[in-house]
Enzyme design. Structure first.
Site, PDB file in Angstrom:
ATOM      1  N   PRO A  59      11.021   1.350  -5.051  1.00 37.98           N
ATOM      2  CA  PRO A  59      11.208   2.786  -5.217  1.00 37.98           C
ATOM      3  C   PRO A  59       9.886   3.554  -5.206  1.00 37.98           C
ATOM      4  O   PRO A  59       8.867   3.044  -5.632  1.00 37.98           O
ATOM      5  CB  PRO A  59      11.877   2.890  -6.597  1.00 37.98           C
ATOM      6  CG  PRO A  59      11.458   1.658  -7.328  1.00 37.98           C
ATOM      7  CD  PRO A  59      11.327   0.590  -6.282  1.00 37.98           C
TER       8      PRO A  59
ATOM      9  N   TYR B  33      -5.314   2.881   3.459  1.00 42.37           N
ATOM     10  CA  TYR B  33      -5.997   2.789   2.170  1.00 42.37           C
ATOM     11  C   TYR B  33      -7.360   2.090   2.368  1.00 42.37           C
ATOM     12  O   TYR B  33      -7.723   1.714   3.479  1.00 42.37           O
ATOM     13  CB  TYR B  33      -5.116   2.012   1.182  1.00 42.37           C
ATOM     14  CG  TYR B  33      -4.069   2.856   0.489  1.00 42.37           C
ATOM     15  CD1 TYR B  33      -3.594   4.040   1.067  1.00 42.37           C
ATOM     16  CD2 TYR B  33      -3.544   2.484  -0.744  1.00 42.37           C
ATOM     17  CE1 TYR B  33      -2.636   4.816   0.421  1.00 42.37           C
ATOM     18  CE2 TYR B  33      -2.591   3.260  -1.393  1.00 42.37           C
ATOM     19  CZ  TYR B  33      -2.145   4.423  -0.807  1.00 42.37           C
ATOM     20  OH  TYR B  33      -1.209   5.186  -1.460  1.00 42.37           O
TER      21      TYR B  33
ATOM     22  N   ARG C 186      -0.116  -6.673   1.779  1.00 36.83           N
ATOM     23  CA  ARG C 186       0.554  -5.635   2.557  1.00 36.83           C
ATOM     24  C   ARG C 186      -0.320  -5.367   3.768  1.00 36.83           C
ATOM     25  O   ARG C 186      -1.489  -5.002   3.631  1.00 36.83           O
ATOM     26  CB  ARG C 186       0.641  -4.386   1.688  1.00 36.83           C
ATOM     27  CG  ARG C 186       1.758  -3.470   2.007  1.00 36.83           C
ATOM     28  CD  ARG C 186       1.990  -2.519   0.825  1.00 36.83           C
ATOM     29  NE  ARG C 186       3.216  -1.797   1.047  1.00 36.83           N
ATOM     30  CZ  ARG C 186       3.268  -0.481   1.211  1.00 36.83           C
ATOM     31  NH1 ARG C 186       2.169   0.247   1.155  1.00 36.83           N
ATOM     32  NH2 ARG C 186       4.422   0.101   1.423  1.00 36.83           N
TER      33      ARG C 186
END
Lengths: 719, 278
Positions: free
Chosen positions: A416, A574, A622
């Site tokens: 979420p 990032y 990731r």
């Protein structure tokens, strides 16, 4: 519609030209139609052609008489057999029908003749020869001369693929659509074979160019090629012969055109578009083109409008088909990527390769096959170790998975975006409530958004973090609340927003710089993330050391907080990602330049995190599968990166794409990241987590059962 | 799902009085919003000007552009105009922006067609900066207008997800909207936005029996799309049942607000639609 009669010239007498001619003649007997075929009546290449039920329905509507004759000559069957690693895997409940191409042409020729169409065989014509016609059908195939005469207008793009294939017949009578995968000393060969009348079958042999050369087939003559293939597939042919019809080894060519209509010249069939033979649709598309054209001409008295209508109607349908065919083609080109899959999974992948069949739709066709896949999946690679066979099994999404010492009750992940803000990185009661609600959702794993490892590593001031001493205790309360709420385990993503830091809360948008109270940004190079964004400082060696230490401290804190899994965020533009992409990394020290240098800093971070994080708990990274931008990283870079991260101790790759710059050109839709996950998983052989438009449990089952990923983020439409 | 009605501001020859009265009547009806379209080279009203007029005669309905072709306009001028309509209406403006589909509008405006995506992207951040600028006004309303972005491509959806509050769909049958809505939601999640994008849909109707007039208008308005205009004209909702099916199809697909645009500029059309959606 009372339109004036047309003089129609069909350049080409294949199924598209003949069918268009007969449908036009049927609609208006006063049309003056001539079909020019360069070969004599009975010369044809290829053997059988396949039609689906939907296509047959269209034939019936368009012309009942030829439909009846076609279906009278049909063979029908319902099974797909996959021969792989010495096993036969059969899936039933599909509906196929096929006819000999020669017979189809005979029916269409006869029907044309009955309707007054003039058939000129052995008649090779150029555009000038049909200059008097009101309407010219360009139906002269892949190498269409009609099309190429107006090449500047049609702008054909011919994409010749590298795989080699040859189109044989055989007097072996099959009862299924048969795929054979056969390893030879020279490499892997595959066969696509299906029956087309009571006595013979089509038998297409395909392999890579390298294997084809190693096998000496580049210099083999017709008889030698047959002998080689007959020997290779002797156990399947069981004495039957392979039949050549001037069969040659060729490369498949995907044809696309910018336009299909030029004045009174219209392209149909292979001249306009091709779709890989593995989805068996070339003739189907050609004849459906003919139906659409004849209808448009009948409905619109004005010919240019009619032709434009034809193109408008057919182009989107054909392009959707070409997309599916492209998926199928790429699958067969990349078969070596999948030959490590076990037979049932390999077969499930093959059946669902083009996206037209899903886990749910396959279960409707063949429940027992899917139940078998479920049982195999639930038993896992340790098949045979149980005391007895499984009778019932959950679907793949709901099977457990073990990562190091951690077992997730199922493979559904929720990730979420938190609505509740954190105060200086510290999660409050509302964050605990929000994550607890997701933990009770039935998913096996709840992932937090990236937790910043330093205050400057936050994207927005409301972002959660894991950088102050009291954060570990705060997260410990959140994790405990979530664990108490449901069976889900809780994973933390650790990140540093780098050049995307100091922005306003995401409910306003992303990458909108803070108006006040911002902080200095850090990146691989001093380049703003977006136009108008603050310019970050290029990280110095001291900065890098500090960031590595911060990630390691955060990993220890995550351990203390009781998280079950950790994800290091090296995607989405990032800080770590700014090192990986050549679009954002312009360094000339040991952290810039070639991919292995650009990966160095993220790998140092992962290594430090692995050392600080519990040995018995899984670590993920990731990763950006592709920058989706000119000059950026592509999937092979991501495969190499995935291998490097796995070697550094990562157990799982969470797949992302784009966002490394705002200039990415993404495509969104159902499972839009699955293709990337698939390639990374099956080439780098690492565990993969994928999300992105996977809306239903069926979507997740389709992805997992095929071995395209190991875990999936579910994004339900409503919650 | 809420249902709004379009102003007849893009139907050629519609008198100004009719457009204004239409808005007034819509405010009294079951509609939650009034919408306008944008086009330069056509016999139509400038959308924000039409909404300014609507603002003067309405108290309740939202005022929505579906869309304004952003790159055709100077960002500061657009910000000022939108802020003015927003303030005049007491905060009822929703500003939908997109690239538009007609090159001739760009040529007429003397704006480069190439680079229009980047221009819209800059415009989306620029509008917020200008609206937040203390030196600019009117500042009679606290919250800025909602921003919607339209467009069917991946980059358009990414732009929507990064910088807007929601998505405005270009029209089509419910299943086309459902597909676009899935893509919009996927883009939204992909960008890391919390919650879900507001999803706006649109359709056309002509309920007065004069279907030929409605079709003729759509064929003319969409002539630049070639034979696709025929499809759009065939999609015109010409019976109460067609409207109801369309509305429920959009509701099922997760549409938040659907605006139905008239194809015949006759006030009885508004009454008929009001009866159907009430």
């Amino acid at each position: 519609m009372g339109r004036r009669p047309l003089r129609v010239a069909s350049v080409g007498g294949g199924p598209a030209g003949l069918y268009a001619a007969l449908l036009l003649a049927k609609a208006n007997p006063d049309h003056d139609i001539t079909v020019h075929e360069r070969y004599p009546p009975d010369v044809t290449f290829g053997w059988g052609v396949v039609f689906s039920d939907a296509t047959l329905g269209r034939f019936r509507e368009a012309d009942l008489r030829s439909y009846t004759q076609i279906t009278d000559s049909f063979v029908r069957w319902s099974a797909i057999d996959i021969f792989y690693r010495g096993e036969r895997l059969r899936s039933d409940g599909h509906a196929f029908a096929a006819i000999a191409r020669k017979q189809l042409l005979r029916i269409l020729q006869q029907r044309c003749a009955d309707l007054g169409v003039t058939l000129e065989f052995s008649s090779e014509v150029a555009l000038d020869d049909v200059a008097g016609a009101d309407l010219v059908l360009g139906v002269d195939g892949i190498r269409s001369a009609v099309r190429d005469a107006h090449g500047g207008w049609f702008q054909p793009r011919l994409d010749e693929r590298r795989a080699k294939y040859i189109w044989y017949g055989t007097d072996l009578v099959l009862d299924s659509f048969t795929f054979l995968f056969r390893d030879s000393p020279h490499g892997l060969f595959q066969v696509h074979a299906y029956p087309f009348d009571g006595t013979r079958s089509t038998f297409i042999v395909e392999t890579t160019e390298e294997t084809w050369r190693r096998a000496g087939l580049d210099t083999a003559d017709e008889a030698e090629s047959i002998a080689y293939c007959e020997a290779l597939f002797a156990d399947h042919l069981r004495g039957a012969r392979l039949l050549s019809n001037q069969s040659r080894w060729v490369n498949f060519v995907t044809v696309r055109n910018a336009r299909w209509v030029h004045d009174n010249v219209v392209l149909l069939g292979d001249a306009a578009h091709t779709a890989h033979f593995s989805i068996g649709s070339g003739t189907k598309l050609a004849m459906e083109d003919a139906i659409a054209l004849a209808q448009a001409v009948d409905e619109h008295p004005d010919l240019p409008t009619a032709l434009a209508q034809y193109e408008k109607e057919r182009r989107p349908v054909v392009e959707r088909f070409q997309d599916a065919a492209q998926d199928s083609l790429e699958y067969f080109e990349n078969i070596p990527r999948y030959t490590h899959l076990e037979p049932l999974q390999f077969a499930f992948y093959l059946l669902t390769r083009s996206g037209r069949i899903t886990y749910d739709s396959l279960r409707l066709r063949d429940a027992e096959f899917v139940a078998g896949v479920d049982r195999w999946f639930a038993r896992g690679p340790a098949a045979g170790e149980g005391p007895g066979p499984l009778l019932v099994a959950p679907p793949p999404a709901l099977t457990a998975i073990r990562l190091r010492a951690v077992e997730l009750v199922n493979r559904v992940v929720v990730a979420p975006v938190l609505a509740a803000p954190a105060a200086d990185g510290e999660p409050g009661e509302d964050v605990a409530a929000e994550l607890s609600s997701w933990a009770a959702s039935g998913a096996g794993l709840v992932l937090t958004p990236p937790l910043a490892v330093t205050p400057e590593g936050r994207a927005t001031p409301a972002d959660p973090g894991l950088y102050r001493p009291e954060h570990a205790a705060a997260w410990s309360r959140v994790v405990k609340a979530a664990r108490d709420a449901g069976p889900a385990l809780v994973g933390a993503r650790l990140g540093h927003a780098g050049p995307r830091g100091a922005t306003r809360p995401r409910r306003e948008g992303v990458d909108l710089p803070l108006r006040a109270g911002g902080w200095p940004l850090l990146a691989a190079s001093a380049r703003p993330y977006a136009p108008g964004a603050a310019v970050p400082a290029a990280a110095t060696p001291a900065d890098l050391d500090a960031v590595i230490a911060a990630f390691a401290r955060a990993a220890e804190a995550a351990d203390d907080a009781g998280f079950d899994l950790l994800v290091v965020d090296a995607a989405d533009g990032y800080l770590l990602s700014s090192f990986v992409s050549p679009l954002t990394n312009r360094r000339d020290d040991g952290y810039g330049g070639p991919l292995e240098h650009r990966l160095r800093f993220p790998l140092e971070v992962v290594t430090a995190v692995r050392a600080a994080w519990g040995e018995d708990r899984p670590l993920a990274v990731r990763l950006t599968a592709s920058d989706l931008a000119d000059g950026g990283t592509t999937v092979p870079d991501a495969v190499a990166a995935a291998r490097a991260f796995a070697a550094a101790g990562c157990d799982l790759v969470e797949v992302r794409a784009g966002h490394t710059t705002p200039r990415a050109r993404p495509a969104y839709g159902p499972g839009h990241l699955v293709g990337y996950a698939d390639q990374i998983r099956n080439e780098a052989r690492v565990g993969v987590l994928v999300g992105g438009g996977l809306i239903t449990l069926g979507d997740v089952n389709t992805v997992l059962a095929a071995g395209r990923a190991d875990l999936a983020v579910l994004d339900p439409r409503r919650r | 799902m809420q249902v709004g009605i379009g102003l007849p501001a893009t139907v050629p020859g519609a008198p100004g009085r009719l457009v204004v009265d239409w808005a007034h009547r819509a405010d009294a009806g079951p509609f939650t919003s009034v919408g306008v379209l944008d086009r330069l080279q056509y016999d139509n009203y400038e959308p924000l000007t039409a909404l300014a007029a609507a603002a003067a005669v309405t108290e309740r309905v939202a005022l929505v552009t579906m869309v304004v072709i952003g790159p055709l306009r100077n960002t500061a001028g657009l910000a000022k105009q939108a802020a003015s309509v927003h303030a005049l209406s007491g905060g009822r403006l929703t500003l939908g922006l997109a690239l538009g589909a007609r090159r001739d509008d760009y040529d007429l405006a003397g704006i480069d067609y190439a680079g229009r995506g980047t221009r819209l992207e800059e415009q989306l951040t620029g509008l917020r900066d200008l609206w937040d600028d203390e030196a600019m006004g009117p500042r009679a309303v606290l919250r800025r207008p909602d921003l919607l972005v339209g467009g069917a491509t991946g980059p358009a959806l990414a732009r929507m997800a990064r910088l807007a509050d929601g998505y405005v769909h270009g029209g089509g049958p419910p299943r086309a909207f459902a597909r676009a809505a899935d893509e919009a939601r996927a883009a939204w999640t992909d960008a890391g936005r919390p919650g879900a994008p507001k999803l706006w849909g649109q359709g056309y109707f002509a309920l007065g029996g004069d279907t030929a007039r409605g079709a003729a208008y759509l064929l003319d308005y969409y002539a630049f799309t070639g034979p696709f205009a025929q499809r759009i004209a065939e999609g015109n909702l010409t019976s109460p049942q067609a409207v109801r099916q369309f509305v429920s199809g959009y509701a099922d697909a997760g549409c938040d607000e659907l605006i139905l645009f008239p194809t015949v500029a006759d006030p009885t059309e508004l009454d008929r639609l009001a009866d159907v959606v009430a």
